[in-house]
Every structure is written in structure tokens, then in C-alpha cells.
Design an enzyme around this catalytic site. Sequence first.
Site, PDB file in Angstrom:
ATOM      1  N   GLU A 143       0.881  -1.177   0.000  1.00 49.63           N
ATOM      2  CA  GLU A 143       0.000   0.000   0.000  1.00 49.63           C
ATOM      3  C   GLU A 143       0.915   1.222   0.000  1.00 49.63           C
ATOM      4  OE1 GLU A 143      -3.183  -0.045  -0.331  1.00 49.63           O
ATOM      5  OE2 GLU A 143      -3.760  -2.091   0.193  1.00 49.63           O
ATOM      6  N   CYS A 190      -1.964   9.204   2.132  1.00 50.30           N
ATOM      7  CA  CYS A 190      -1.667   8.613   0.827  1.00 50.30           C
ATOM      8  C   CYS A 190      -2.749   8.935  -0.201  1.00 50.30           C
ATOM      9  CB  CYS A 190      -1.543   7.096   0.965  1.00 50.30           C
ATOM     10  SG  CYS A 190      -3.013   6.331   1.658  1.00 50.30           S
TER      11      CYS A 190
HETATM   12  P1  NAD Z   1       8.428   4.775   4.567  1.00 48.84           P
HETATM   13  O1  NAD Z   1       8.452   4.044   3.295  1.00 48.84           O
HETATM   14  O2  NAD Z   1       9.523   5.691   4.897  1.00 48.84           O
HETATM   15  O3  NAD Z   1       8.336   3.748   5.795  1.00 48.84           O
HETATM   16  C1  NAD Z   1       7.289   2.807   5.885  1.00 48.84           C
HETATM   17  C2  NAD Z   1       7.708   1.683   6.813  1.00 48.84           C
HETATM   18  O4  NAD Z   1       8.757   0.933   6.207  1.00 48.84           O
HETATM   19  C3  NAD Z   1       8.252   2.163   8.156  1.00 48.84           C
HETATM   20  O5  NAD Z   1       7.793   1.294   9.162  1.00 48.84           O
HETATM   21  C4  NAD Z   1       9.747   2.015   7.961  1.00 48.84           C
HETATM   22  O6  NAD Z   1      10.457   1.885   9.170  1.00 48.84           O
HETATM   23  C5  NAD Z   1       9.816   0.756   7.136  1.00 48.84           C
HETATM   24  N1  NAD Z   1      11.040   0.542   6.360  1.00 48.84           N
HETATM   25  C6  NAD Z   1      11.947   1.468   5.958  1.00 48.84           C
HETATM   26  N2  NAD Z   1      12.906   0.871   5.207  1.00 48.84           N
HETATM   27  C7  NAD Z   1      12.592  -0.442   5.135  1.00 48.84           C
HETATM   28  C8  NAD Z   1      13.181  -1.572   4.513  1.00 48.84           C
HETATM   29  N3  NAD Z   1      14.303  -1.461   3.794  1.00 48.84           N
HETATM   30  N4  NAD Z   1      12.590  -2.781   4.636  1.00 48.84           N
HETATM   31  C9  NAD Z   1      11.429  -2.895   5.333  1.00 48.84           C
HETATM   32  N5  NAD Z   1      10.826  -1.863   5.967  1.00 48.84           N
HETATM   33  C10 NAD Z   1      11.398  -0.649   5.872  1.00 48.84           C
HETATM   34  O7  NAD Z   1       7.025   5.534   4.608  1.00 48.84           O
HETATM   35  P2  NAD Z   1       6.492   6.569   5.695  1.00 48.84           P
HETATM   36  O8  NAD Z   1       7.246   7.833   5.573  1.00 48.84           O
HETATM   37  O9  NAD Z   1       6.378   5.919   7.036  1.00 48.84           O
HETATM   38  O10 NAD Z   1       4.986   6.786   5.182  1.00 48.84           O
HETATM   39  C11 NAD Z   1       4.645   7.651   4.168  1.00 48.84           C
HETATM   40  C12 NAD Z   1       4.404   6.906   2.880  1.00 48.84           C
HETATM   41  O11 NAD Z   1       3.447   5.875   3.071  1.00 48.84           O
HETATM   42  C13 NAD Z   1       3.803   7.814   1.812  1.00 48.84           C
HETATM   43  O12 NAD Z   1       4.372   7.531   0.567  1.00 48.84           O
HETATM   44  C14 NAD Z   1       2.336   7.428   1.839  1.00 48.84           C
HETATM   45  O13 NAD Z   1       1.651   7.735   0.639  1.00 48.84           O
HETATM   46  C15 NAD Z   1       2.400   5.963   2.103  1.00 48.84           C
HETATM   47  N6  NAD Z   1       1.142   5.470   2.663  1.00 48.84           N
HETATM   48  C16 NAD Z   1       0.358   4.658   1.894  1.00 48.84           C
HETATM   49  C17 NAD Z   1      -0.865   4.214   2.390  1.00 48.84           C
HETATM   50  C18 NAD Z   1      -1.790   3.346   1.554  1.00 48.84           C
HETATM   51  O14 NAD Z   1      -2.716   2.765   2.118  1.00 48.84           O
HETATM   52  N7  NAD Z   1      -1.585   3.246   0.250  1.00 48.84           N
HETATM   53  C19 NAD Z   1      -1.280   4.609   3.660  1.00 48.84           C
HETATM   54  C20 NAD Z   1      -0.444   5.426   4.404  1.00 48.84           C
HETATM   55  C21 NAD Z   1       0.768   5.857   3.910  1.00 48.84           C
END
Ligand code: NAD
Length: 502
Positions: A262, A298
Amino acid sequence: MTTLLDPLDLGPGETVVEEVPLWIGGTPTRSVAGRVEDDTSPATGEVLARVHLAARIDVDRAVEAAKAAQPEWARLTLVERGRRLKELGRRIAARAEEFGRLDARDGGTAFRSMKAGAEKGAGYLELIAGVGPELHGRTIPATNGLHFTEPAPWGIVGAICAYNHPTLFTCMKMAPALMAGNALILKPAVQTPLSPLAVAALSEDLLPPGIFNVVAGGAETGEAIVTHPDILRITFTGSLPTGLRVYSAAAQSGRFKSVTLELGGKNPIVIYPDVDPAAAAAAVIKGTNFARVGGQSCGATSRLLLHESLHDEVVERVVADTVAIKLGLPDDPETEMGCMVSHAHRDRVLSMVADARADGARLVAGGDRPASRADLEAGAYVEPTVFDAVEPSARLFREEVFGPVLGVTTWTDEREALRLANDTEYGLTASIWCNDIDRALHAARTVDAGYVWVNDVEVRYPGVPFGGWKQSGLGLELGLVDDILSHTRSKSINIGLSARPV
Ligand code: NAD
């Protein structure tokens, strides 16, 4: 050491600076590697807690606990699993104020929005628990023998969360995974680990030890989950670049895994000329999600594609409503918009604002840190911002800001409007405003997005599957029974029967 419920018991203005451990095997558990970091409020800089971060060895321990507990959990009836999840939902709803306050202080977002998120999450647990007993396979009359499918749990599900709705996402990840008979290992976002740990503590007497584990941490912890050979089902919510990393790491782990992603969006809201300008402006403001989460959403519709005949009136109204949004400290119930999740993220948002100016867009609201507010000085605040005359080549048109910045682009020709709507690598949501049903439906079918509103915006309805197209992701959430099914794998069983004369 604090118990995990202490953060929930925080009164306004109070902080916990004691250690908050991981939750493994139904109990607070110190990280073996002993990594403990400050969890700070981005609004005030105060240390809310000292949080244990899970290393690979801690994830291994969570997997062992999950493995030991899962078979017995899966043997419980659907009704019994549902009963426990429903009770957990009730407990979260009863403490929605505390969850709201905790998430507001941890992530910087307005209390009222975080409280509503906790209520929504609790509601989803209860909804999933209610429909769970409808989970079923199929019988197929392939011969006169017996052929049927059974939805079987994967065993252990690994869930990785984004930061913007900590309690809500915890509930959305845990409800279908557990209802399907899996154990869950959940990694909260590194910025907002407290409420998922508090949910775990609330579940202590409801879920067998090992069924729900919370491992706080960052990329290293996430990678340990994604690559673990015994975790075959991954659900990830986060950004596109991290989603690509997760997908690739899952493949490189040497195990075939089912991965739901997502991801982000650069979502259009398309306004046709037959729409009442006041209704259009209200929809645009709602779609930005400025006043809920500072645009850190998002599904926020951050690209306004506006018919030129409505341009002046709609922009004037949108600007007036934008500058009226009440910025404030996140845990103040009067605050409509808090701050960004971190100072680093605020700086990224401001860099996108600077690039929008450099790309020739016209700033018509906001565009800076709130200068005149001493109480917001220390926080990661950005004013809600609107740019007019955004060219499709501009960075603001193409990249997700995940912050309070709306870009307006004007159109005259319908085909051009729909082309612009699709001129993005993302495909999460789209909102069409049009009073002609033929045109509206044509537009809805033409936009390449997984979740489309017509004369509606922003709301996600439980039961209506939500997920992205293109680079916005893979797979669906929120679909109730379908959501539970997606946390199972299908087994087909064929029973040959000897032909017996009657
Ligand atoms: P992010 O990608 O920075 O982090 C998301 C998660 O991934 C965090 O828990 C982080 O610690 C973890 N992570 C980081 N590197 C990783 C790796 N190499 N392997 C596994 N996990 C890892 O995102 P964010 O800043 O927390 O959130 C914002 C983003 O999320 C935006 O792009 C937003 O659009 C998206 N988002 C999407 C939805 C949806 O339902 N489509 C909902 C909410 C947020």
C-alpha cells in the site's frame, strides 16, 4: 521500566521518559541487542519515551513465539477468534481519547484526527470480527467425488506500517491477519511506535502469547521481517521507494512470499464546469486532508485539475479556507492541523515548496513555516500551502509531497484533463466532480487509479476494497471478508468416492 500502558495514561503535558520494551510472546521484552532510542514529539521536541528497537535476533524470537502459538490459535473457531478481536476493538474504542492524544504527541498530527482514527480502527476490528464467521471455501462438482477448497492461514504474517495513522493501521493490519488464523509480527513506523505497543498491552489477556508481537525499529527491523524464511505473507504500507525495496528483498530472500504493498499517490481531483464552485472548493479542501493530517495522507487529492471557467472563484474560496485552518499543538482539541512527523520531513516539504516556485508556479497561500507563532517555533510546522498555475513538468505535479501542499492546474478540454489526471507514475485515488453522469462515469473509468470517487472525496468505506494501481501498490485492504481471505492461502482437496450402487 514502565508497563506498556503507561504511555496511554499520559495526561496532557505529561511525558514518559522511561523505557518502553518490545512486545514478544505476550509480554514486554527488552531488545537483546539492547538498542534503545529516544522517541520525541516533533511538535515540542520533548522525549516521550525511550523505545527498544528490535534487531534481527529479536525478530527471530518473535517468530519463534509466533510459531509456537499459531496452530492452537488457528484451531479456535472463527466465532471465538472474532469474539476476542471484538473485545479488543471495544477496549480501544473506550480509550480512543488516550490513543488520540498519544498518536498526536508521537506523530505531531491533530488530536481530533488521531482520536477518530483510533475509533475507526476499533470499528474495523469489530467489523472483521463480525464478518469473520462468513469465511469459507468452495465445493466444485468436478466429478461425483468431493472437491473443495479451504482457506488456510499462512502461519505468520509480517506487517510493516507507515507513520501517519498509528492506531488505525495497527487495527487494520491485525484484524484480518488474526481473524484468518495467523500470528502477526507488526513493525510500527519508527516515528510512531507507542500506540501499537499500547494496543499489544491491551490485548494481553485476550490473545494467546505469541499471536500478536510488536517489534519497534527502522529499516533493519523491517528487513529482518521481510527476509525471514518463516514469514511468507507480508503486508507493507509506506512509500514507493521502500515498497520497491521490500518487494525486491522478499524475492531475494529465496522464499516465495505473498506481498501486499500500500504505497503513495499523487492523486488528482478533477472539477468539471457544471459543478457549483462552493461545493467544488469544499471538496478540494476536504480532499487535501490539510485539516486532518497536514496532507500526510496517501489518498489526499493534491493535484487540482480545475476547469478554467471556475478557476477564479474556486481558487479564491480554496485560499480563504486554507488560510483559515487552525494550526496548533497536536494535543490541543481545538487544533485542526498539527505539524509534520519530523523536522527532516518538514525540510523536505519546504524544499518542494521552493522547487515549485522555481518551476514557475504561483504561490497563493502559505509557503513557509508559521512565523508569528512562538508556541510553534520548536515544532516541525509548515503552513498549509496552495500553488496556482502548476505546470505538468513541475516537480510539484509529479512527486508526492506527503505534506500540506496543493497544486492547481487549469484545463479547457476534457480529454486533456483526463490525460493530465493519468500523467503520473502513481495510481492510488482520484476524485471526479461532474453533474453529468455519462461524463462522470467515463472519467471514472478512464482514470488509472484503484480507488475513485465521483462527487465524493477522501472517505474510505469499510467493505469497499482500497488499493493502488501502477506504482501505488499491489493488492487490497479494507474489503472485510476479502481482506481476511487475502491473509489465507487456498488448499484444494479432492476426495475420490467409489461408485456405490444405491
Ligand atoms: P516509509 O516508506 O519511509 O516507511 C514505511 C515503513 O517501512 C516504516 O515502518 C519504515 O520503518 C519501514 N522501512 C523502511 N525501510 C525499510 C526496509 N528497507 N525494509 C522494510 N521496511 C522498511 O514511509 P512513511 O514515511 O512511514 O509513510 C509515508 C508513505 O506511506 C507515503 O508515501 C504514503 O503515501 C504511504 N502510505 C500509503 C498508504 C496506503 O494505504 N496506500 C497509507 C499510508 C501511507
